[in-house]
Write an enzyme that holds these catalytic residues in place. Sequence first.
Site, mmCIF file in Angstrom:
data_model
loop_
_atom_site.group_PDB
_atom_site.id
_atom_site.type_symbol
_atom_site.label_atom_id
_atom_site.label_comp_id
_atom_site.label_asym_id
_atom_site.label_seq_id
_atom_site.Cartn_x
_atom_site.Cartn_y
_atom_site.Cartn_z
ATOM 1 N N ALA A 180 -11.051 16.067 -21.108
ATOM 2 C CA ALA A 180 -11.911 15.148 -21.868
ATOM 3 C C ALA A 180 -11.519 13.714 -21.552
ATOM 4 C CB ALA A 180 -11.743 15.375 -23.380
ATOM 5 N N ASN B 53 -10.359 18.230 -12.602
ATOM 6 C CA ASN B 53 -10.988 17.519 -11.470
ATOM 7 C C ASN B 53 -10.077 16.419 -10.917
ATOM 8 O OD1 ASN B 53 -11.092 15.515 -13.361
ATOM 9 N ND2 ASN B 53 -13.313 15.225 -13.309
ATOM 10 N N HIS C 13 -1.029 3.286 -24.719
ATOM 11 C CA HIS C 13 -0.284 3.780 -25.887
ATOM 12 C C HIS C 13 1.004 2.999 -26.148
ATOM 13 C CE1 HIS C 13 -2.836 7.350 -24.914
ATOM 14 N NE2 HIS C 13 -3.133 7.094 -26.164
ATOM 15 N N TYR D 74 -15.902 8.448 -29.067
ATOM 16 C CA TYR D 74 -14.930 9.479 -28.691
ATOM 17 C C TYR D 74 -14.799 10.500 -29.826
ATOM 18 C CZ TYR D 74 -10.345 11.654 -28.367
ATOM 19 O OH TYR D 74 -9.333 12.568 -28.373
ATOM 20 N N ILE E 296 1.796 -6.794 -30.417
ATOM 21 C CA ILE E 296 1.670 -6.037 -31.683
ATOM 22 C C ILE E 296 0.292 -6.369 -32.240
ATOM 23 C CG2 ILE E 296 2.544 -5.726 -34.025
ATOM 24 C CD1 ILE E 296 5.313 -6.446 -33.050
ATOM 25 N N GLY F 168 -5.806 13.461 -14.199
ATOM 26 C CA GLY F 168 -4.608 14.296 -14.102
ATOM 27 C C GLY F 168 -3.893 14.073 -12.776
ATOM 28 N N ASN G 158 -19.539 14.241 -20.999
ATOM 29 C CA ASN G 158 -18.390 15.061 -20.602
ATOM 30 C C ASN G 158 -17.794 15.824 -21.790
ATOM 31 O OD1 ASN G 158 -16.479 15.956 -18.608
ATOM 32 N ND2 ASN G 158 -14.982 14.701 -19.670
ATOM 33 N N ASP H 171 -8.716 0.210 -35.707
ATOM 34 C CA ASP H 171 -7.423 0.809 -36.078
ATOM 35 C C ASP H 171 -7.274 0.886 -37.600
ATOM 36 O OD1 ASP H 171 -6.097 1.495 -33.748
ATOM 37 O OD2 ASP H 171 -5.099 -0.447 -33.525
ATOM 38 N N ILE I 216 -1.083 16.317 -22.142
ATOM 39 C CA ILE I 216 -0.820 17.416 -23.096
ATOM 40 C C ILE I 216 -1.050 18.760 -22.411
ATOM 41 C CG2 ILE I 216 -1.353 18.348 -25.382
ATOM 42 C CD1 ILE I 216 -2.341 15.558 -26.182
#
Length: 324
Positions: free
Chosen positions: A73, A31, A187, A139, A205, A35, A90, A284, A11
């Site tokens: 994060a 860092n 994801h 989280y 699923i 990424g 963190n 979930d 993002i």
Amino acid sequence: MILVTGGAGYIGSHTVKELMKSGYEVVVLDNLSQGHPEAVLTPHFEQVDLNDKEAIREVFKKYPIKSVIHFAAFSLVGESNVFPHKYFNNNTKNTLQLLDIMVESGVLNFVFSSTCSIYGNPEYTPLDEKHPSQPINAYAESKRMVENILEYYDKAYALKSVRLRYFNACGADLDGQIGESHDPETHLIPLALKVAKGEKPHLSIFGTDYPTPDGTCIRDYIHVTDLADAHIKALEYLQAGSGESITLNLGTGTGYSVKEIIETCREITGHPIPTVEIARRAGDPSVLVAQSQLVKEKLNWIPQFSSLKTIIQSAWQWETNKRF
Ligand code: UDP
């Protein structure tokens, strides 16, 4: 100049791209633990860990920073319950340290990446910002703690913030320059597309016995460029100087089931995408859909790329032509 932490991430990099398109000068702090250097689109890059207080102080001395957009994060829900220290250290402690350096440097505009998982198991749907915040994983708790800290820092130090509670970020830059590249990938959409590509044999699923029309979970999927655009509008809201700190849902208000997502991935890719139905994934909720009126009102934000077709087409373009 705008400081973007985590600007080499998914993002973050899309937001840097939109900021630069709007004419902002941007410095990225990352860092590179998650990424990608190829995703850093500004020439101003500082490879610094959020834990390194002195190095961050130096960044504030080196650049004329006016505002901070904070993405850096950890964000894996399952992992957060196994290693909560990693998340509180963190996501919470290092963010607090960043806020202290901001206050000390007189930088008082902060856009914060929060999450809809802060709501826990929804008591009603769609979720508005007044829904009780009752995290069910470390989280979400690490993010809620920062939201609470921001309330006090506003009153005591006039540090103004926009807290954006993301729903499901997805899709990729329409130019194909950047996109989603997580390791491990957890994801739904990128996993479905990896199956379409033949990189994985099937998609699992997680649960078909939810109280939803087709038995699978419903989520609010929002294109990452629409998310990025909301950050720029949040920044402008803060920089205009007249607004109060606010907390806003960032979703489209429309929900799709896991099966609907898979079916659209099949249509767009032309591949069958075999599935295996397995048990529910712990934690979930059945439906997470945003009431998104407030962000539209406060920031004049309108999602432009969040049709399922554009989301999956752009993700597919990226998945088949990845640069990193
Ligand atoms: N999901 C799934 N199979 C997968 C990954 C995800 O069925 O391999 C489901 C998951 O249970 C959730 C939805 O897809 O209902 C979106 O999950 P994702 O991990 O993409 O985002 P989250 O909602 O956890 O932020």
